[in-house]
Scaffold this motif. Sequence first.
Motif, short mmCIF file in Angstrom:
data_model
loop_
_atom_site.label_atom_id
_atom_site.label_comp_id
_atom_site.label_asym_id
_atom_site.label_seq_id
_atom_site.Cartn_x
_atom_site.Cartn_y
_atom_site.Cartn_z
N THR A 1 27.33 -23.96 32.49
CA THR A 1 28.75 -23.84 32.21
C THR A 1 28.98 -22.68 31.26
O THR A 1 28.06 -22.25 30.54
N SER A 2 30.19 -22.15 31.23
CA SER A 2 30.49 -21.01 30.36
C SER A 2 30.25 -21.35 28.90
O SER A 2 29.81 -20.49 28.12
N GLU A 3 30.49 -22.60 28.52
CA GLU A 3 30.28 -23.02 27.13
C GLU A 3 28.80 -23.00 26.77
O GLU A 3 28.40 -22.48 25.72
N LEU A 4 27.96 -23.55 27.65
CA LEU A 4 26.52 -23.56 27.39
C LEU A 4 25.93 -22.16 27.49
O LEU A 4 25.04 -21.79 26.71
N LEU A 5 26.43 -21.36 28.43
CA LEU A 5 25.94 -19.98 28.55
C LEU A 5 26.23 -19.22 27.25
O LEU A 5 25.38 -18.47 26.76
N ALA A 6 27.42 -19.42 26.69
CA ALA A 6 27.77 -18.77 25.43
C ALA A 6 26.83 -19.21 24.31
O ALA A 6 26.46 -18.41 23.45
N ALA A 7 26.43 -20.47 24.33
CA ALA A 7 25.51 -20.98 23.30
C ALA A 7 24.14 -20.30 23.44
O ALA A 7 23.49 -19.98 22.44
N HIS A 8 23.70 -20.08 24.67
CA HIS A 8 22.41 -19.41 24.89
C HIS A 8 22.49 -17.92 24.55
O HIS A 8 21.47 -17.31 24.24
N MET A 9 23.68 -17.35 24.61
CA MET A 9 23.84 -15.92 24.32
C MET A 9 23.98 -15.64 22.82
O MET A 9 24.07 -14.48 22.43
N LYS A 10 23.95 -16.66 22.00
CA LYS A 10 24.12 -16.49 20.56
C LYS A 10 22.83 -15.97 19.91
O LYS A 10 21.78 -16.58 20.05
N PRO A 11 22.89 -14.82 19.21
CA PRO A 11 21.68 -14.35 18.49
C PRO A 11 21.31 -15.33 17.39
O PRO A 11 22.19 -15.85 16.69
N ARG A 12 20.02 -15.58 17.25
CA ARG A 12 19.56 -16.53 16.24
C ARG A 12 18.38 -15.94 15.47
O ARG A 12 17.48 -15.37 16.05
N ASP A 13 18.41 -16.12 14.16
CA ASP A 13 17.35 -15.67 13.26
C ASP A 13 16.40 -16.84 13.04
O ASP A 13 16.79 -17.88 12.50
N LEU A 14 15.14 -16.68 13.46
CA LEU A 14 14.18 -17.78 13.36
C LEU A 14 13.92 -18.21 11.92
O LEU A 14 13.49 -19.33 11.67
N THR A 15 14.21 -17.31 10.97
CA THR A 15 14.00 -17.67 9.57
C THR A 15 15.16 -18.49 9.02
O THR A 15 15.07 -19.02 7.90
N ARG A 16 16.24 -18.61 9.79
CA ARG A 16 17.44 -19.30 9.28
C ARG A 16 17.83 -20.53 10.08
O ARG A 16 18.70 -21.29 9.65
N ILE A 17 17.22 -20.74 11.23
CA ILE A 17 17.57 -21.90 12.04
C ILE A 17 16.39 -22.86 12.11
O ILE A 17 15.23 -22.45 12.15
N GLU A 18 16.69 -24.15 12.10
CA GLU A 18 15.67 -25.17 12.20
C GLU A 18 15.58 -25.67 13.64
O GLU A 18 16.56 -25.60 14.40
N PRO A 19 14.42 -26.20 14.04
CA PRO A 19 14.25 -26.65 15.42
C PRO A 19 15.28 -27.66 15.89
O PRO A 19 15.79 -27.57 17.01
N ASP A 20 15.63 -28.63 15.03
CA ASP A 20 16.60 -29.63 15.45
C ASP A 20 18.00 -29.04 15.58
O ASP A 20 18.80 -29.50 16.41
N GLU A 21 18.31 -28.01 14.80
CA GLU A 21 19.60 -27.34 14.95
C GLU A 21 19.67 -26.63 16.30
O GLU A 21 20.72 -26.62 16.96
N LEU A 22 18.57 -26.03 16.71
CA LEU A 22 18.53 -25.32 17.99
C LEU A 22 18.77 -26.29 19.15
O LEU A 22 19.61 -26.02 20.02
N THR A 23 18.04 -27.40 19.17
CA THR A 23 18.19 -28.32 20.30
C THR A 23 19.58 -28.96 20.30
O THR A 23 20.13 -29.26 21.37
N GLU A 24 20.17 -29.15 19.13
CA GLU A 24 21.52 -29.70 19.07
C GLU A 24 22.54 -28.70 19.62
O GLU A 24 23.43 -29.06 20.41
#
Length: 498
Positions: free
Chosen positions: A68-91
Amino acid sequence: MKRPPEKSILKKLERLAQGHKPRVLDLFAGCGGISLGFDAAGFQIDAAVEIDSAAVETHARNFHSHLTSELLAAHMKPRDLTRIEPDELTEELSLGPVADAFDVVVGGPPCQAYARVGRAKLRDVADHPSAFKVDPRGNLYLRYLHFVAATQPLALLMENVPDAMNYGGHNVMAEVAEALDELGYVARYSLINTAFHGVPQMRDRVFLVAHHRSLDSDVRFPEAANHLILPPGYAGTRAVALKFIDLFDKQYFVEADHGDTSLPGPVTTQDALGDLPPITLHLEGKLKRGARRFNEIVPYEPTCKLTRYARLMRQWKGFEAPDEGLRDHVIRYLPRDTDIFRHMPIGGEYPAAHATAVKLWEKRVRQIERRLKKTLSEKDRTALYAEMVPPYPVSNFPNRWWKLRPDAPSRTLLAHIGKDTYSHIHYDSAQARVISVREAARLQSFPDGFSFSGTMNPAYRQIGNAVPPIMAKSLATTMMETLQNAALRRSKRLVAAE
């Protein structure tokens, strides 16, 4: 006392035994070279972490455009591995509990932290107790291990440059293997050149593969598909990297298979590029400086004979060549250097390019003097020299330029190709140019149906940073066999227990 297998590990094995695809988390994913290889080997790409906005958009559009466009947008979000936790990613990606979300973790911390080119800058912080904070690149592998501990995968793959085996006086890959041992994994690493596995590029990289002990499986690396004798420069680099193995514990290192003369020779640059349409706009005065956007279609040559490799690039399942043609077969406009590219010898480096330019300058001076029937002034000669001859000292930049050999694999593509492309000048002197974005992708083994986001320079950079998908597929295929065999054994044990 033997540690009992974790519930999440057994649950994942049972899932695979039911016929489900292994789910992949790609860290430091870039545009998706590893993801593409694993996808081709039958894995399911469920998530990626990447900080570069153009690269993460490329990854999302190629692997998640069905969402879906909403989930695609979530996958297109740049993420810094030093600032995101694993559970935040899966959520954020709606993937459920982190310990159940993935079966395989792949990726490689940015190689700037280990490469010789960056070492001078990192020397002062290599042994610093807060090195991660001083230069986070140096210890990004610690974040990789943090995600492994949280996601509890069945298996994992880590990739990096050969210097990772001797970074600041210690062997990063051996240290990672030791850390994985504490987390319940059996890990091994090997120094592999991609030209032995069907990639038209001589690219040395270290690959670490690990399986959870519950799989009860030895770590294996793929057998060579091609055979070649590496040039002295590559052989020397490998010798430097490998000599430090004896200084560390050798139990984790596995010598790569190089095959023998019974195997086919390597895929050459002509095998990889020969079917692509010629580019001559720059010779016709129809090209200008500036960013190249992928908004013009270049049709394929209708009668061109395809090599096996070219056919693969056009027919890669799920990434087949677009019917209308190529949108990213574009080049840099380098008017000063067109004649140099045309006249410098095949396989020539910067000294040969500089010598060629000087000869062309001398010829031009003679032509002008004959036309004017007088000797040019020193000022005019100097001005013409500056106009025609590259300014870089020959002794300082011997490898800055290189003209591809059609009968051999390419040299290593690097991220620096995003700034200039002199390291890969096309072998066809009649075209007198550097390689295009699509040609760089071909040398890196990205199929023609894999599209890159952004303009020309970001696309070059994404390609240079990537793991060649064919190499990733070779590793992934071997890992898939291990996972399927482990799942089958688990299934038989469950049946026997009933």
